[in-house]
Design a protein around this motif. Sequence first.
Motif, PDB file in Angstrom:
ATOM      1  N   VAL A   1       0.845  -1.196   0.000  1.00  0.00           N
ATOM      2  CA  VAL A   1       0.000   0.000   0.000  1.00  0.00           C
ATOM      3  C   VAL A   1       0.882   1.249   0.000  1.00  0.00           C
ATOM      4  O   VAL A   1       1.744   1.413   0.854  1.00  0.00           O
ATOM      5  N   ARG A   2       0.643   2.127  -0.965  1.00  0.00           N
ATOM      6  CA  ARG A   2       1.485   3.323  -1.049  1.00  0.00           C
ATOM      7  C   ARG A   2       0.996   4.439  -0.123  1.00  0.00           C
ATOM      8  O   ARG A   2       1.788   5.212   0.409  1.00  0.00           O
ATOM      9  N   SER A   3      -0.333   4.544   0.046  1.00  0.00           N
ATOM     10  CA  SER A   3      -0.870   5.575   0.930  1.00  0.00           C
ATOM     11  C   SER A   3      -2.257   5.162   1.389  1.00  0.00           C
ATOM     12  O   SER A   3      -2.935   4.361   0.733  1.00  0.00           O
ATOM     13  N   LEU A   4      -2.667   5.707   2.523  1.00  0.00           N
ATOM     14  CA  LEU A   4      -3.987   5.432   3.081  1.00  0.00           C
ATOM     15  C   LEU A   4      -4.651   6.764   3.391  1.00  0.00           C
ATOM     16  O   LEU A   4      -4.129   7.567   4.173  1.00  0.00           O
ATOM     17  N   TYR A   5      -5.786   7.010   2.754  1.00  0.00           N
ATOM     18  CA  TYR A   5      -6.561   8.227   2.974  1.00  0.00           C
ATOM     19  C   TYR A   5      -7.671   7.893   3.952  1.00  0.00           C
ATOM     20  O   TYR A   5      -8.653   7.238   3.605  1.00  0.00           O
ATOM     21  N   TYR A   6      -7.482   8.330   5.201  1.00  0.00           N
ATOM     22  CA  TYR A   6      -8.446   8.009   6.262  1.00  0.00           C
ATOM     23  C   TYR A   6      -9.443   9.151   6.353  1.00  0.00           C
ATOM     24  O   TYR A   6      -9.149  10.231   6.849  1.00  0.00           O
ATOM     25  N   ARG A   7     -10.650   8.914   5.843  1.00  0.00           N
ATOM     26  CA  ARG A   7     -11.665   9.954   5.767  1.00  0.00           C
ATOM     27  C   ARG A   7     -12.690   9.809   6.888  1.00  0.00           C
ATOM     28  O   ARG A   7     -12.449  10.234   8.000  1.00  0.00           O
ATOM     29  N   ARG A   8     -13.817   9.216   6.598  1.00  0.00           N
ATOM     30  CA  ARG A   8     -14.914   9.163   7.563  1.00  0.00           C
ATOM     31  C   ARG A   8     -15.613   7.810   7.515  1.00  0.00           C
ATOM     32  O   ARG A   8     -16.741   7.708   7.046  1.00  0.00           O
ATOM     33  N   PRO A   9     -14.936   6.757   7.985  1.00  0.00           N
ATOM     34  CA  PRO A   9     -15.586   5.442   7.993  1.00  0.00           C
ATOM     35  C   PRO A   9     -16.770   5.428   8.944  1.00  0.00           C
ATOM     36  O   PRO A   9     -16.821   6.189   9.922  1.00  0.00           O
ATOM     37  N   SER A  10     -17.726   4.562   8.668  1.00  0.00           N
ATOM     38  CA  SER A  10     -18.944   4.523   9.473  1.00  0.00           C
ATOM     39  C   SER A  10     -18.745   3.839  10.821  1.00  0.00           C
ATOM     40  O   SER A  10     -19.556   3.986  11.722  1.00  0.00           O
TER      41      SER A  10
ATOM     42  N   LEU B   1       2.148   6.091   3.359  1.00  0.00           N
ATOM     43  CA  LEU B   1       1.884   7.469   3.735  1.00  0.00           C
ATOM     44  C   LEU B   1       0.450   7.567   4.231  1.00  0.00           C
ATOM     45  O   LEU B   1      -0.486   7.225   3.504  1.00  0.00           O
ATOM     46  N   TYR B   2       0.263   8.032   5.443  1.00  0.00           N
ATOM     47  CA  TYR B   2      -1.079   8.173   6.021  1.00  0.00           C
ATOM     48  C   TYR B   2      -1.576   9.618   5.893  1.00  0.00           C
ATOM     49  O   TYR B   2      -0.859  10.559   6.242  1.00  0.00           O
ATOM     50  N   VAL B   3      -2.805   9.743   5.399  1.00  0.00           N
ATOM     51  CA  VAL B   3      -3.415  11.065   5.244  1.00  0.00           C
ATOM     52  C   VAL B   3      -4.788  11.042   5.916  1.00  0.00           C
ATOM     53  O   VAL B   3      -5.782  10.796   5.272  1.00  0.00           O
TER      54      VAL B   3
END
Length: 316
Positions: free
Chosen positions: A72-81, A115-117
């Motif tokens: 995994v190159r990056s993880l976009y952590y937004r708004r999981p339920s 990369l975590y975002v």
Amino acid sequence: MTNTGPVLVVTMVDDPTADLVISELHDRNVPVVRLDSGDFPATLSVAATITSPRGIAGTVTTPTRSADLSAVRSLYYRRPSGFAFTHLDEQDARFALTQARYGLGGVLAALPSCLYVNHPHRIGDAEFKPAGLTTAVAAGLRVPPTLITSEPDAVRDFIKTHGPTIYKPLSNPVYRIDDVPCSVKVDEVTPDQVDDRIRGTAHLFQRRVDKVADVRVTVIGHRAFYIRIDSGLLDWRTDYERLTYSVVAPPAGVADGLRRYMNHFGLVFGAFDFAIGADGTWWFLECNPSGQWAWMEPHTGLPMVAAMADLLERKR
């Protein structure tokens, strides 16, 4: 070597901001795997092994895609339920939820070379308003006098000392009124409204800024987008139809303060809110480490979606 692995996007089904970013990544032929922790374990599964010297390897699998955890190159952590085990009784559900959080959640928080975002643990740290406000002060940003208390007399003394005062929630859980989701709005507090109900929990009170406008600063990696919001409203989130937008330049010291703030919490993304005082001072109000931003791009022409895709793609 360039990382050609997938981007993981962790969010709920209804997320227009994530939709725009994913579309941009698809146009660039960047592989994307979208998942929602609320789908675990019904339609989302994980099989991870931890060995030396590789660290975590294995897969996370949705109904349509599978991602190699080691690539995994990056993880976009937004708004999981969020995890839900409504088919279990209360005790079993509590146990299952805890195992899911520390199992799947723990795996997603420990990916090698990712990369975590932003990193979910860093988001958790930055979501505490007292920590954010004290960090902003240390970073050299101007912060209105603020009180966090459960004591009515402390509130009365604060208003007497600082004048017009607003109340804002320390966090924003969604209330449902007639099955319509609502949130607690920012509002002014007068001395006659202060009574023993204050003792029921913790509250945040802040000196009201004599403002002429608001500013939303969206920091995406090494780029920052400064947008002035004119509305005439105490809380501009209460009526988006009244908002007008313009691109502005920050006063001296703000950009450096934002970078110090981001570095303190280990963030690479942040949605910052400022109020512009009548004398031109920018007053820091808060930073949301997973805040909204994409709705402003059509109003300003700023390439924010492209900037987020650049960051997730790890484009140099």
